[in-house]
Design an enzyme around this catalytic site. Structure first.
Site, short mmCIF file in Angstrom:
data_model
loop_
_atom_site.label_atom_id
_atom_site.label_comp_id
_atom_site.label_asym_id
_atom_site.label_seq_id
_atom_site.Cartn_x
_atom_site.Cartn_y
_atom_site.Cartn_z
N GLY A 187 0.86 -1.19 0.00
CA GLY A 187 0.00 0.00 0.00
C GLY A 187 0.90 1.23 0.00
O GLY A 187 1.97 1.22 -0.62
N ARG A 238 2.29 -3.49 12.67
CA ARG A 238 1.73 -3.64 14.01
C ARG A 238 2.28 -4.93 14.60
O ARG A 238 2.40 -5.94 13.89
CB ARG A 238 0.20 -3.70 13.96
CG ARG A 238 -0.49 -2.36 13.71
CD ARG A 238 -0.40 -1.42 14.93
NE ARG A 238 -1.08 -0.16 14.70
CZ ARG A 238 -0.48 0.96 14.29
NH1 ARG A 238 0.81 0.99 14.05
NH2 ARG A 238 -1.18 2.06 14.12
N GLU A 257 2.55 -4.30 23.39
CA GLU A 257 3.28 -3.08 23.77
C GLU A 257 2.76 -2.52 25.08
O GLU A 257 1.55 -2.55 25.30
CB GLU A 257 3.13 -2.03 22.66
CG GLU A 257 3.91 -2.43 21.43
CD GLU A 257 3.87 -1.39 20.31
OE1 GLU A 257 3.67 -0.20 20.59
OE2 GLU A 257 4.05 -1.80 19.16
N HIS A 307 8.35 2.00 18.89
CA HIS A 307 7.23 2.49 18.06
C HIS A 307 7.42 3.98 17.69
O HIS A 307 6.56 4.81 18.00
CB HIS A 307 5.89 2.27 18.79
CG HIS A 307 4.72 2.16 17.86
ND1 HIS A 307 3.62 1.41 18.12
CD2 HIS A 307 4.49 2.73 16.65
CE1 HIS A 307 2.75 1.51 17.13
NE2 HIS A 307 3.26 2.31 16.21
P1 NAD Z 1 -2.28 1.02 3.35
O1 NAD Z 1 -3.72 0.74 3.63
O2 NAD Z 1 -1.95 2.03 2.31
O3 NAD Z 1 -1.55 -0.36 2.91
C1 NAD Z 1 -1.80 -1.60 3.48
C2 NAD Z 1 -1.72 -2.65 2.37
O4 NAD Z 1 -1.84 -3.94 2.97
C3 NAD Z 1 -2.86 -2.52 1.33
O5 NAD Z 1 -2.32 -2.46 0.02
C4 NAD Z 1 -3.69 -3.79 1.54
O6 NAD Z 1 -4.28 -4.28 0.34
C5 NAD Z 1 -2.64 -4.74 2.08
N1 NAD Z 1 -3.21 -5.88 2.81
C6 NAD Z 1 -4.29 -5.93 3.62
N2 NAD Z 1 -4.45 -7.18 4.08
C7 NAD Z 1 -3.46 -7.94 3.56
C8 NAD Z 1 -3.10 -9.30 3.67
N3 NAD Z 1 -3.81 -10.16 4.40
N4 NAD Z 1 -2.02 -9.74 2.99
C9 NAD Z 1 -1.29 -8.88 2.22
N5 NAD Z 1 -1.59 -7.58 2.08
C10 NAD Z 1 -2.66 -7.12 2.75
O7 NAD Z 1 -1.63 1.37 4.74
P2 NAD Z 1 -0.24 2.15 5.01
O8 NAD Z 1 -0.49 3.60 5.13
O9 NAD Z 1 0.76 1.66 4.04
O10 NAD Z 1 0.10 1.62 6.48
C11 NAD Z 1 0.33 0.24 6.71
C12 NAD Z 1 0.33 -0.05 8.21
O11 NAD Z 1 1.49 0.51 8.79
C13 NAD Z 1 -0.84 0.62 8.97
O12 NAD Z 1 -2.00 -0.14 8.96
C14 NAD Z 1 -0.27 0.79 10.36
O13 NAD Z 1 -0.70 -0.28 11.17
C15 NAD Z 1 1.23 0.72 10.17
N6 NAD Z 1 1.90 1.96 10.59
C16 NAD Z 1 2.84 1.90 11.58
C17 NAD Z 1 3.51 3.06 11.98
C18 NAD Z 1 4.56 3.04 13.05
O14 NAD Z 1 4.73 4.03 13.74
N7 NAD Z 1 5.33 1.96 13.22
C19 NAD Z 1 3.18 4.28 11.40
C20 NAD Z 1 2.23 4.30 10.38
C21 NAD Z 1 1.60 3.14 9.99
#
Ligand code: NAD
Length: 321
Positions: free
Chosen positions: A157, A241, A270, A288
């Protein structure tokens, strides 16, 4: 004028926007996460019309109940696994998040974690500061190269794609990925190769980086069996996550040479860490902080506020999930 409750101090930018829009804002003054009881008590103190909550707040039926008037919960995060979405839907509550602004920040951080573990930077830093460095040596703290190696992206994504582009253009890595829906733009832009399953990615990648959201279908996506499919020389990076990875199985795999190293910014429970994780020299672990830049945390605050302001103005908030 509406009453808004903010569950913890966040950068001022968003708070100013809420106040400039004429709203009354109460912010928790606790230096930490409110317990469930504290949050319920705070929400019952006034008739709040909106709640700005954080990913550390577990928002369930009792919290929605306590904030009976609030028809919007604006989460200060891109993930929203901390809110009971079914219950929100039942109650006609709008939930918003803060996507987009974190993309570059988190993908830079994922690259940083990859480099840190592959080049053994924290180990080298510790070694040098402990004054153990007694001269250049041909085999001191050998790491690996990235050029020509394969990066496996799980979830292509916003963030996953951005990491893939950085790894390809900046480090000349080959990219393979798995997502529930192929990303044709990424394939066209950097010749990323789509694989039919998580397993296919794990078998061939030298570095695996996880960017799926936390869903029932992604909980323990990486488990003991899947770790065993990875190359013994491979690295696993998780900035998505914690519960996406079975952390106990990962510690075992790192201890037993099933995989070579890991970089983790998120954990299953966490702020607790799995037994044995802190002692591992082949794991780089951070609290995090992948989105923790001054620029991004300020913008997240503005976005969360804008979602509330638009909603209270009767408009569709820009980041309804
Ligand atoms: P996004 O929605 O743009 O991308 C997520 C992708 O995962 C999508 O393309 C979706 O189709 C795919 N997906 C969903 N289920 C799936 C599965 N079972 N198998 C394979 N692919 C699957 O989200 P993003 O903005 O890229 O963020 C991704 C994640 O990163 C967020 O949901 C969040 O939990 C995490 N995040 C963490 C931090 C941090 O501080 N560590 C910060 C921001 C986001």
């Amino acid at each position: 004028m509406a009453n808004i409750y903010v569950t913890r101090k966040i950068p001022e930018a968003g708070i100013s926007l809420l106040k400039e829009a004429g709203h009354d804002v109460d912010i928790s003054d606790k230096d930490g996460v409110l317990t469930k009881e504290e949050l319920i008590k705070a929400l019952k103190e006034k008739e709040y019309d909106a709640v700005l909550c954080l990913l550390t707040d577990k928002i369930d039926t009792e919290i929605y109940e306590a904030a009976g008037n609030a028809k919007i919960f604006a989460n200060y995060a891109v993930g929203y696994g901390n809110l009971d979405m079914d219950e929100a839907k039942k109650r006609g509550i709008t939930v918003t998040n803060t996507p987009g602004v974190l993309t570059d920040t988190v993908s830079e951080y994922a690259m940083a974690l990859i480099l840190a573990v592959v080049k053994r930077i924290p180990e080298g830093d510790k070694f040098t500061k402990e004054l153990r460095y007694d001269g250049w040596a041909p085999e001191l703290l050998l790491g690996s190269d990235l050029k020509g190696k394969t990066l496996g992206v799980l979830g292509a994504g916003r963030i996953g794609s951005s990491v893939a582009i950085r790894a390809k253009r900046g480090f000349e890595m080959n990219i393979v990925y798995y997502d529930i829906k192929p990303n044709k733009i990424l394939e066209g832009e950097i010749e990323a190769e789509y694989k039919d399953s998580v397993d296919e990615v794990l078998k061939i990648a030298d570095v695996v980086t996880i960017h799926v959201p936390l869903l029932d279908s992604t909980r323990h996506l990486i488990n003991k069996e899947r770790l065993a499919m990875m190359k013994p020389t491979a690295y696993l990076i998780n900035t998505s996550r914690g519960p996406v990875v079975d952390e106990k199985a990962l510690v075992e795999a790192l201890n037993n040479g099933i995989i070579h190293g890991a970089g983790l910014d998120v954990f299953e429970d966490e702020p607790n860490l799995a037994h044995g994780l802190p002692e591992l020299t082949n794991a780089v672990i951070t609290p995090h902080i992948a989105s923790a830049t001054r620029e991004t945390r300020g913008k997240m605050s503005e976005i969360a506020a804008t979602n509330i302001i638009d909603f209270l103005d009767g408009k569709e908030p820009p980041n309804k999930v």
